[in-house]
Design a protein around this motif. Structure first.
Motif, PDB file in Angstrom:
ATOM      1  N   TYR A  22       1.002  -1.076  -0.462  1.00 29.00           N
ATOM      2  CA  TYR A  22       0.116   0.008  -0.222  1.00 29.00           C
ATOM      3  C   TYR A  22       0.672   1.229   0.001  1.00 29.00           C
ATOM      4  CZ  TYR A  22      -4.661   2.394   0.617  1.00 29.00           C
ATOM      5  OH  TYR A  22      -5.781   3.060   0.745  1.00 29.00           O
ATOM      6  N   ILE A  24       3.881   3.880  -2.776  1.00 29.59           N
ATOM      7  CA  ILE A  24       3.235   4.806  -3.850  1.00 29.59           C
ATOM      8  C   ILE A  24       2.491   4.185  -5.121  1.00 29.59           C
ATOM      9  CG2 ILE A  24       4.871   5.525  -6.048  1.00 29.59           C
ATOM     10  CD1 ILE A  24       7.167   5.905  -4.192  1.00 29.59           C
ATOM     11  N   GLN A  25       2.844   2.801  -5.274  1.00 28.66           N
ATOM     12  CA  GLN A  25       1.731   2.235  -6.473  1.00 28.66           C
ATOM     13  C   GLN A  25       0.206   2.029  -5.836  1.00 28.66           C
ATOM     14  OE1 GLN A  25       1.775   2.176  -9.708  1.00 28.66           O
ATOM     15  NE2 GLN A  25       3.722   3.733  -9.863  1.00 28.66           N
ATOM     16  N   ASN A  44      -1.232  -5.748   3.133  1.00 29.49           N
ATOM     17  CA  ASN A  44       0.064  -5.698   3.569  1.00 29.49           C
ATOM     18  C   ASN A  44       0.538  -6.077   5.146  1.00 29.49           C
ATOM     19  OD1 ASN A  44       1.242  -2.897   2.801  1.00 29.49           O
ATOM     20  ND2 ASN A  44       1.784  -3.093   4.626  1.00 29.49           N
ATOM     21  N   ARG A  45       2.009  -6.255   5.938  1.00 32.90           N
ATOM     22  CA  ARG A  45       2.732  -6.610   6.907  1.00 32.90           C
ATOM     23  C   ARG A  45       1.489  -5.004   7.561  1.00 32.90           C
ATOM     24  NH1 ARG A  45       9.480  -6.508   5.438  1.00 32.90           N
ATOM     25  NH2 ARG A  45       8.074  -4.207   5.136  1.00 32.90           N
ATOM     26  N   ASP A  47       1.830  -2.938   9.715  1.00 32.57           N
ATOM     27  CA  ASP A  47       2.695  -1.790  10.097  1.00 32.57           C
ATOM     28  C   ASP A  47       1.704  -0.503   9.932  1.00 32.57           C
ATOM     29  OD1 ASP A  47       2.631  -1.329   7.836  1.00 32.57           O
ATOM     30  OD2 ASP A  47       5.058  -2.072   7.575  1.00 32.57           O
ATOM     31  N   TYR A  49       1.446   0.848   6.489  1.00 30.43           N
ATOM     32  CA  TYR A  49       0.761   0.828   5.833  1.00 30.43           C
ATOM     33  C   TYR A  49      -0.622   0.300   5.828  1.00 30.43           C
ATOM     34  CZ  TYR A  49       4.776   2.462   2.934  1.00 30.43           C
ATOM     35  OH  TYR A  49       6.107   3.521   2.937  1.00 30.43           O
ATOM     36  N   PRO A  78       8.455  -3.292  -3.514  1.00 30.96           N
ATOM     37  CA  PRO A  78      10.154  -3.024  -3.888  1.00 30.96           C
ATOM     38  C   PRO A  78      10.280  -4.465  -4.699  1.00 30.96           C
ATOM     39  CG  PRO A  78       9.774  -1.839  -1.566  1.00 30.96           C
ATOM     40  CD  PRO A  78       8.371  -2.646  -1.292  1.00 30.96           C
ATOM     41  N   ASP A  79      11.006  -3.825  -5.579  1.00 34.93           N
ATOM     42  CA  ASP A  79      10.928  -5.262  -6.496  1.00 34.93           C
ATOM     43  C   ASP A  79      12.200  -6.158  -5.761  1.00 34.93           C
ATOM     44  OD1 ASP A  79       9.872  -4.836  -9.909  1.00 34.93           O
ATOM     45  OD2 ASP A  79      11.082  -2.540  -9.242  1.00 34.93           O
ATOM     46  N   ALA A 103       3.921  -4.877 -11.559  1.00 32.85           N
ATOM     47  CA  ALA A 103       4.068  -3.556 -12.172  1.00 32.85           C
ATOM     48  C   ALA A 103       5.275  -3.110 -12.800  1.00 32.85           C
ATOM     49  CB  ALA A 103       3.292  -2.164 -10.942  1.00 32.85           C
ATOM     50  N   HIS A 104       6.677  -3.721 -13.115  1.00 32.61           N
ATOM     51  CA  HIS A 104       7.493  -3.612 -13.582  1.00 32.61           C
ATOM     52  C   HIS A 104       8.124  -5.231 -13.326  1.00 32.61           C
ATOM     53  CE1 HIS A 104      12.044  -1.978 -14.241  1.00 32.61           C
ATOM     54  NE2 HIS A 104      12.050  -2.074 -13.026  1.00 32.61           N
ATOM     55  N   PRO A 126       2.966   1.238 -15.087  1.00 32.27           N
ATOM     56  CA  PRO A 126       1.865   2.070 -15.730  1.00 32.27           C
ATOM     57  C   PRO A 126       3.644   3.317 -15.692  1.00 32.27           C
ATOM     58  CG  PRO A 126       1.723   1.549 -13.109  1.00 32.27           C
ATOM     59  CD  PRO A 126       2.457   0.632 -13.969  1.00 32.27           C
ATOM     60  N   PHE A 129       4.597   7.823 -11.778  1.00 31.38           N
ATOM     61  CA  PHE A 129       4.321   7.227 -10.332  1.00 31.38           C
ATOM     62  C   PHE A 129       3.108   7.342  -9.387  1.00 31.38           C
ATOM     63  CE2 PHE A 129       5.137  11.996  -9.176  1.00 31.38           C
ATOM     64  CZ  PHE A 129       6.101  12.241 -10.368  1.00 31.38           C
TER      65      PHE A 129
HETATM   66  P1  NDP Z   1       7.025   1.012  -2.317  1.00 33.31           P
HETATM   67  O1  NDP Z   1       8.158   1.291  -1.872  1.00 33.31           O
HETATM   68  O2  NDP Z   1       6.049   2.348  -2.333  1.00 33.31           O
HETATM   69  O3  NDP Z   1       6.064   0.095  -1.802  1.00 33.31           O
HETATM   70  C1  NDP Z   1       5.555   0.415  -0.173  1.00 33.31           C
HETATM   71  C2  NDP Z   1       4.891  -0.831   0.043  1.00 33.31           C
HETATM   72  O4  NDP Z   1       5.580  -2.253   0.115  1.00 33.31           O
HETATM   73  C3  NDP Z   1       4.972  -1.245   1.731  1.00 33.31           C
HETATM   74  O5  NDP Z   1       2.850  -1.426   1.794  1.00 33.31           O
HETATM   75  C4  NDP Z   1       5.242  -1.622   2.135  1.00 33.31           C
HETATM   76  O6  NDP Z   1       5.156  -2.124   3.244  1.00 33.31           O
HETATM   77  C5  NDP Z   1       5.670  -2.595   1.618  1.00 33.31           C
HETATM   78  N1  NDP Z   1       6.956  -3.205   1.397  1.00 33.31           N
HETATM   79  C6  NDP Z   1       8.289  -2.894   1.910  1.00 33.31           C
HETATM   80  N2  NDP Z   1       9.063  -3.923   1.768  1.00 33.31           N
HETATM   81  C7  NDP Z   1       8.255  -4.802   1.751  1.00 33.31           C
HETATM   82  C8  NDP Z   1       8.521  -6.613   2.238  1.00 33.31           C
HETATM   83  N3  NDP Z   1      10.222  -6.521   2.300  1.00 33.31           N
HETATM   84  N4  NDP Z   1       7.657  -7.207   2.260  1.00 33.31           N
HETATM   85  C9  NDP Z   1       6.382  -7.358   2.318  1.00 33.31           C
HETATM   86  N5  NDP Z   1       5.673  -5.501   1.883  1.00 33.31           N
HETATM   87  C10 NDP Z   1       7.332  -4.951   2.410  1.00 33.31           C
HETATM   88  O7  NDP Z   1       7.064   0.384  -3.258  1.00 33.31           O
HETATM   89  P2  NDP Z   1       6.414   1.282  -5.317  1.00 33.31           P
HETATM   90  O8  NDP Z   1       4.931   1.519  -4.577  1.00 33.31           O
HETATM   91  O9  NDP Z   1       7.385   2.387  -5.904  1.00 33.31           O
HETATM   92  O10 NDP Z   1       6.939  -0.407  -6.684  1.00 33.31           O
HETATM   93  C11 NDP Z   1       6.035  -1.100  -6.643  1.00 33.31           C
HETATM   94  C12 NDP Z   1       5.885  -1.737  -7.455  1.00 33.31           C
HETATM   95  O11 NDP Z   1       5.599  -0.964  -8.286  1.00 33.31           O
HETATM   96  C13 NDP Z   1       7.899  -2.000  -8.014  1.00 33.31           C
HETATM   97  O12 NDP Z   1       7.340  -3.011  -9.366  1.00 33.31           O
HETATM   98  C14 NDP Z   1       7.819  -1.062  -8.531  1.00 33.31           C
HETATM   99  O13 NDP Z   1       9.166  -1.402  -9.454  1.00 33.31           O
HETATM  100  C15 NDP Z   1       6.857  -0.821  -9.808  1.00 33.31           C
HETATM  101  N6  NDP Z   1       6.337   0.832 -10.250  1.00 33.31           N
HETATM  102  C16 NDP Z   1       6.874   1.706  -9.197  1.00 33.31           C
HETATM  103  C17 NDP Z   1       6.763   2.960  -9.883  1.00 33.31           C
HETATM  104  C18 NDP Z   1       7.074   4.232  -9.267  1.00 33.31           C
HETATM  105  O14 NDP Z   1       6.091   4.701  -9.679  1.00 33.31           O
HETATM  106  N7  NDP Z   1       7.008   3.967  -7.294  1.00 33.31           N
HETATM  107  C19 NDP Z   1       6.422   2.830 -11.101  1.00 33.31           C
HETATM  108  C20 NDP Z   1       5.987   2.176 -11.936  1.00 33.31           C
HETATM  109  C21 NDP Z   1       5.838   0.535 -11.521  1.00 33.31           C
HETATM  110  P3  NDP Z   1       6.067  -2.398   4.970  1.00 33.31           P
HETATM  111  O15 NDP Z   1       6.088  -0.974   5.706  1.00 33.31           O
HETATM  112  O16 NDP Z   1       4.938  -3.500   5.152  1.00 33.31           O
HETATM  113  O17 NDP Z   1       7.696  -1.905   4.198  1.00 33.31           O
END
Ligand code: NDP
Length: 326
Positions: A22, A24-25, A44-45, A47, A49, A78-79, A103-104, A126, A129
């Protein structure tokens, strides 16, 4: 290219979509899908988010529970976290015929995850962001997305993915078929070549002027912080890189631009671009990223310290204080 008339929400009717993450995307996906009438649960974990997702009114569960409940699973974390989360929580909960959306293309391109052959696996990336994705949607427009059907177990993967794209507002702009490998490589190249070039160009312009005795804040505003250059790039994105200067620039501006266009970046920069691309394609970058991650991202810490201490950043802090936006 796929547009509104190529997609139908019927293909996800009666299906629950699990949005995993939950951030950015994830926030934008969950909100747009819900507003399009799609049944959404968030995984989601436990926490902050997750609390935000609950506060936003979503049925929010653990990642594994959400993946089990959804017949469409969209992984939006994150990837670098994909392999562990996929192995532990997603793969065991992907049923035959489920649609798994990334999404990537990164995790598939570099073989970091291997989905089961019985699931549909697609890329719906997409090219924007999260905040503007949501904003365009609420304003009745949309943003570009790339699509790739990586594995079509059900025979309906494309129709289902286009339904998700429509619910996201992507088909309002257009959804372009692009392979996951190309999407990954283009995205990494933009991050590693174009973005540093642009940031360094702004910094260098700032430094040349400050060194020549100009006051920092007007320099920062004129080079970048007023948003004029950003607006120019937004305009250029629809009209064309050169057309924007043609249409918006005075003869003085146009003469000045053409005087130096093509003369500031040398062949050495083009050669660096080719090297960077080669590293992306041959796996050199991913290997370096793996080493960096294993060591706890020390280069990222250095970078943060460097930009926080830079004159550009300190001047921007001063500007925000002067504008009352600090
Ligand atoms: P974010 O960094 O915003 O993701 C945050 C979310 O991921 C939170 O819900 C967080 O919850 C969770 N998270 C983070 N680390 C972990 C973990 N180790 N285990 C479980 N949950 C975790 O990511 P984005 O939205 O930027 O990216 C998501 C996908 O979208 C990626 O594949 C990215 O490449 C793709 N993408 C991103 C774009 C962008 O503009 N940012 C554009 C196009 C594609 P917690 O609090 O639990 O960590």
């Amino acid at each position: 290219m796929y547009f509104e008339s190529d997609a139908s929400l019927q293909h996800v009717e009666g299906r629950t979509v699990a949005v995993i993450g939950y951030g950015i995307q994830g926030k934008a996906f969950a909100a747009n899908l819900r507003d399009s009438g799609v049944a959404v649960i968030v995984g989601n974990r436990d926490d902050e988010y997750r609390e935000t997702a609950v506060a936003d009114g979503f049925d929010t569960r653990s990642i594994g529970e959400a993946a089990a409940a959804g017949s469409v699973v969209i992984l939006l974390i994150p990837d670098d976290a994909h392999p562990e989360v996929f192995e532990s929580h997603i793969a065991p909960n992907l049923d035959d015929g489920d649609l798994f959306v990334l999404a990537h293309g990164f995790s598939i391109r570099y073989g970091r995850i291997t989905p089961p052959p019985t699931a549909d696996v697609v890329l719906l990336a997409p090219k924007m962001f999260g905040k503007p994705i949501r904003q365009h949607y609420t304003e009745g427009s949309g943003v570009l997305a790339f699509v790739d059907v990586i594995q079509d177990a059900s025979g309906h993967a494309l129709d289902r993915t286009l339904a998700i794209a429509k619910a996201m507002g992507f088909t309002r702009y257009g959804v372009m078929p692009v392979s996951h490998a190309t999407e990954t490589e283009l995205d990494l190249f933009q991050e590693q070549f174009l973005t540093p070039l642009l940031l360094d160009a702004f910094r260098m312009a700032f430094e040349v002027l400050v060194e020549a005795g100009y006051e920092r804040i007007p320099v920062l505003l004129d080079m970048h912080a007023s948003g004029e250059m950003a607006e120019m790039m937004v305009e250029a994105a629809s009209t064309g890189l050169y057309e924007v200067i043609e249409q918006q620039g005075s003869p003085t501006c146009r003469f000045g631009v053409q005087r130096y266009l093509g003369k500031l970046l040398g062949e050495d920069v083009r050669a660096r671009g080719r090297e960077i691309l080669e590293e992306i394609r041959n796996g050199g970058f991913v290997a370096a990223l793996g080493k960096e991650a294993a060591a706890g991202y020390p280069s990222l810490a250095d970078y943060t310290a460097m930009y926080r201490a830079s004159e550009v950043t300190r001047t921007h802090d001063g500007l925000r204080a002067a504008l009352g936006t600090a």
